[in-house]
Design a protein around this motif. Structure first.
Motif, PDB file in Angstrom:
ATOM      1  N   GLY A  21      13.094  22.960  37.834  1.00 11.85           N
ATOM      2  CA  GLY A  21      11.695  23.178  38.198  1.00 11.85           C
ATOM      3  C   GLY A  21      11.017  21.847  38.442  1.00 11.85           C
ATOM      4  O   GLY A  21      11.049  20.986  37.566  1.00 11.85           O
TER       5      GLY A  21
ATOM      6  N   PRO B  39      -0.830  26.357  25.468  1.00 10.43           N
ATOM      7  CA  PRO B  39      -2.013  25.543  25.795  1.00 10.43           C
ATOM      8  C   PRO B  39      -3.295  26.380  25.838  1.00 10.43           C
ATOM      9  O   PRO B  39      -4.334  25.951  25.312  1.00 10.43           O
TER      10      PRO B  39
ATOM     11  N   ALA C   7      11.204  35.090  35.401  1.00  9.21           N
ATOM     12  CA  ALA C   7      12.579  34.612  35.205  1.00  9.21           C
ATOM     13  C   ALA C   7      13.347  34.624  36.518  1.00  9.21           C
ATOM     14  O   ALA C   7      13.339  35.621  37.251  1.00  9.21           O
TER      15      ALA C   7
ATOM     16  N   GLN D 244      12.760  33.049  39.260  1.00 12.22           N
ATOM     17  CA  GLN D 244      11.981  32.798  40.483  1.00 12.22           C
ATOM     18  C   GLN D 244      11.127  31.551  40.320  1.00 12.22           C
ATOM     19  O   GLN D 244      10.393  31.436  39.335  1.00 12.22           O
TER      20      GLN D 244
ATOM     21  N   SER E 230       4.316  34.057  39.450  1.00 17.34           N
ATOM     22  CA  SER E 230       3.571  34.535  38.285  1.00 17.34           C
ATOM     23  C   SER E 230       3.104  35.951  38.581  1.00 17.34           C
ATOM     24  O   SER E 230       3.247  36.432  39.713  1.00 17.34           O
TER      25      SER E 230
HETATM   26  C1  LIG Z   1      -2.466  30.913  34.565  1.00 18.88           C
HETATM   27  C2  LIG Z   1      -1.227  30.109  34.211  1.00 18.88           C
HETATM   28  C3  LIG Z   1      -1.323  29.040  33.329  1.00 18.88           C
HETATM   29  C4  LIG Z   1      -0.165  28.309  32.966  1.00 18.88           C
HETATM   30  N1  LIG Z   1      -0.295  27.263  32.096  1.00 18.88           N
HETATM   31  C5  LIG Z   1       0.826  26.558  31.759  1.00 18.88           C
HETATM   32  C6  LIG Z   1       0.726  25.433  30.871  1.00 18.88           C
HETATM   33  O1  LIG Z   1      -0.375  25.009  30.463  1.00 18.88           O
HETATM   34  N2  LIG Z   1       1.877  24.799  30.520  1.00 18.88           N
HETATM   35  C7  LIG Z   1       3.106  25.199  31.007  1.00 18.88           C
HETATM   36  O2  LIG Z   1       4.118  24.581  30.667  1.00 18.88           O
HETATM   37  N3  LIG Z   1       3.214  26.254  31.848  1.00 18.88           N
HETATM   38  C8  LIG Z   1       2.113  26.923  32.236  1.00 18.88           C
HETATM   39  N4  LIG Z   1       2.229  27.962  33.114  1.00 18.88           N
HETATM   40  C9  LIG Z   1       3.567  28.352  33.570  1.00 18.88           C
HETATM   41  C10 LIG Z   1       4.071  27.473  34.706  1.00 18.88           C
HETATM   42  O3  LIG Z   1       3.192  27.578  35.820  1.00 18.88           O
HETATM   43  C11 LIG Z   1       5.490  27.946  35.106  1.00 18.88           C
HETATM   44  O4  LIG Z   1       6.371  27.808  34.020  1.00 18.88           O
HETATM   45  C12 LIG Z   1       6.032  27.240  36.321  1.00 18.88           C
HETATM   46  O5  LIG Z   1       7.005  28.070  36.905  1.00 18.88           O
HETATM   47  C13 LIG Z   1       6.637  25.881  36.017  1.00 18.88           C
HETATM   48  O6  LIG Z   1       6.969  25.254  37.239  1.00 18.88           O
HETATM   49  P1  LIG Z   1       8.346  24.471  37.443  1.00 18.88           P
HETATM   50  O7  LIG Z   1       8.192  23.709  38.717  1.00 18.88           O
HETATM   51  O8  LIG Z   1       8.664  23.700  36.208  1.00 18.88           O
HETATM   52  O9  LIG Z   1       9.419  25.620  37.591  1.00 18.88           O
HETATM   53  P2  LIG Z   1       9.643  26.601  38.870  1.00 18.88           P
HETATM   54  O10 LIG Z   1      10.090  25.804  40.058  1.00 18.88           O
HETATM   55  O11 LIG Z   1       8.403  27.420  39.064  1.00 18.88           O
HETATM   56  O12 LIG Z   1      10.808  27.510  38.359  1.00 18.88           O
HETATM   57  C14 LIG Z   1      12.182  27.066  38.351  1.00 18.88           C
HETATM   58  C15 LIG Z   1      13.002  27.971  37.459  1.00 18.88           C
HETATM   59  O13 LIG Z   1      12.580  27.785  36.110  1.00 18.88           O
HETATM   60  C16 LIG Z   1      12.198  29.026  35.522  1.00 18.88           C
HETATM   61  N5  LIG Z   1      11.078  28.784  34.614  1.00 18.88           N
HETATM   62  C17 LIG Z   1       9.785  28.557  34.929  1.00 18.88           C
HETATM   63  N6  LIG Z   1       9.056  28.334  33.828  1.00 18.88           N
HETATM   64  C18 LIG Z   1       9.911  28.457  32.781  1.00 18.88           C
HETATM   65  C19 LIG Z   1       9.748  28.338  31.376  1.00 18.88           C
HETATM   66  N7  LIG Z   1       8.568  28.060  30.809  1.00 18.88           N
HETATM   67  N8  LIG Z   1      10.835  28.507  30.590  1.00 18.88           N
HETATM   68  C20 LIG Z   1      12.055  28.762  31.128  1.00 18.88           C
HETATM   69  N9  LIG Z   1      12.271  28.895  32.455  1.00 18.88           N
HETATM   70  C21 LIG Z   1      11.195  28.720  33.272  1.00 18.88           C
HETATM   71  C22 LIG Z   1      11.855  29.935  36.697  1.00 18.88           C
HETATM   72  O14 LIG Z   1      12.035  31.286  36.366  1.00 18.88           O
HETATM   73  C23 LIG Z   1      12.815  29.458  37.759  1.00 18.88           C
HETATM   74  O15 LIG Z   1      14.057  30.078  37.619  1.00 18.88           O
HETATM   75  C24 LIG Z   1       1.089  28.688  33.504  1.00 18.88           C
HETATM   76  C25 LIG Z   1       1.167  29.739  34.424  1.00 18.88           C
HETATM   77  C26 LIG Z   1       0.023  30.454  34.761  1.00 18.88           C
HETATM   78  C27 LIG Z   1       0.138  31.591  35.757  1.00 18.88           C
END
Ligand SMILES: Cc1cc2nc3c(=O)[nH]c(=O)nc-3n(C[C@H](O)[C@H](O)[C@H](O)COP(=O)(O)OP(=O)(O)OC[C@H]3O[C@@H](n4cnc5c(N)ncnc54)[C@H](O)[C@@H]3O)c2cc1C
Length: 251
Positions: free
Chosen positions: A93, A136, A239, A241, A245
């Motif tokens: 990610g 958070p 999960a 993707q 969200s």
């Molecule tokens: C309203 C809102 C508020 C949010 N606030 C926060 C926050 O304050 N802090 C925070 O850390 N996240 C927060 N999130 C969640 C965050 O936006 C997602 O976890 C996001 O997908 C992370 O982006 P990435 O680029 O790391 O992974 P992505 O490129 O989006 O995903 C890559 C892969 O990782 C997986 N993945 C994504 N998140 C997780 C995880 N947490 N655990 C395990 N696998 C995961 C996905 O399913 C996908 O397979 C929030 C989401 C929303 C909708």
């Protein structure tokens, strides 16, 4: 459980001017084994506004490139010069990768929050349920609650070292659930914790976790008879993707 109560809480929506802000990393801290706390600073923060703890803004990665990527994050704390963001350290990610590598002085662009949703009404107590991505919002919420507000949290984290202590005047009961990050898609620990719990009427339940988990918790509460107007549920990630969200889970 809450029977149909005529005066259900209202969600009050506020709009904010949507614009980008260019900030720099002022500090990076390993808050706990799976949480990175970034303090961002910049003059663009002077009119930043976030009216509710479950607000989100976009971290805009590679903002100047042809293919910027945006991910949702919670303004954990903010002032007219500073923004604190807590990022879950999960494998794979671009946002998590960026946070792991972030160093003092690095540039980052944010967008929003575009709006806030405040939950208002005759709420006797709160139940805030979520995984580490919701922590958070839950942490900010509990810290901002007025003195003596009754709030219970149920938060799933990998282990005890990922629990957080919060500075709050609220009457806070914390339940921490421990499971590895790669089991964050399993609703069972939350359902087990809820199984032994009675929800008095006028309990507002807020849920945010992986989308299937959030949906399963909401369904469980509905099946137990909790009024859907007293529940707000969101899938903070999906999960398997990227950039996904499910904000505002409904029937
Ligand atoms: C309203 C809102 C508020 C949010 N606030 C926060 C926050 O304050 N802090 C925070 O850390 N996240 C927060 N999130 C969640 C965050 O936006 C997602 O976890 C996001 O997908 C992370 O982006 P990435 O680029 O790391 O992974 P992505 O490129 O989006 O995903 C890559 C892969 O990782 C997986 N993945 C994504 N998140 C997780 C995880 N947490 N655990 C395990 N696998 C995961 C996905 O399913 C996908 O397979 C929030 C989401 C929303 C909708």
């Amino acid at each position: 459980m809450t029977d149909q109560i005529a005066d259900a809480p209202q969600i009050i929506r506020m709009r904010h001017e949507l614009r980008r802000r260019n900030l720099r990393v002022a500090a990076s801290e390993r808050l706990s084994p799976h949480m990175i706390r970034l303090t961002l600073q910049g003059a663009d923060m002077h009119d930043f506004n976030s009216g509710a703890p479950d607000d989100h803004m976009k971290l805009i990665l590679n903002a100047e490139s042809d293919s910027p990527q945006m991910r949702d994050y919670t303004p954990r704390r903010f002032s007219t010069s500073e923004l604190v963001v807590d990022v879950v350290d999960h494998p794979g990610g671009p946002a998590a990768d960026w946070a792991r590598a972030a160093a003092v002085g690095d540039a980052i662009t944010i967008g929003g929050p575009r709006g806030s949703q405040r939950i208002e009404g005759a709420i006797d107590q709160w139940l805030l349920i979520g995984d580490e991505t919701a922590l958070p919002a839950i942490g900010r919420w509990i810290e901002e609650m007025p003195a003596a507000t009754r709030v219970t949290s149920i938060v799933g984290v990998p282990d005890a070292a990922d629990e957080q202590s919060l500075d709050t005047a609220a009457d806070w009961t914390a339940h921490w659930l421990h499971r590895p990050l790669d089991q964050a898609t399993d609703p069972a620990p939350y359902l087990a914790a809820l199984g032994g719990m009675t929800l008095p009427p006028r309990t507002f339940v807020w849920i945010a976790a992986e989308a299937m988990v959030a949906r399963a918790i909401r369904t469980h509460l509905l099946d137990k008879g909790h009024d859907k107007q007293w529940i707000k549920a969101s899938g903070y990630w999906v999960a398997g993707q990227a950039d996904a969200s499910d904000k505002g889970i409904e029937d």
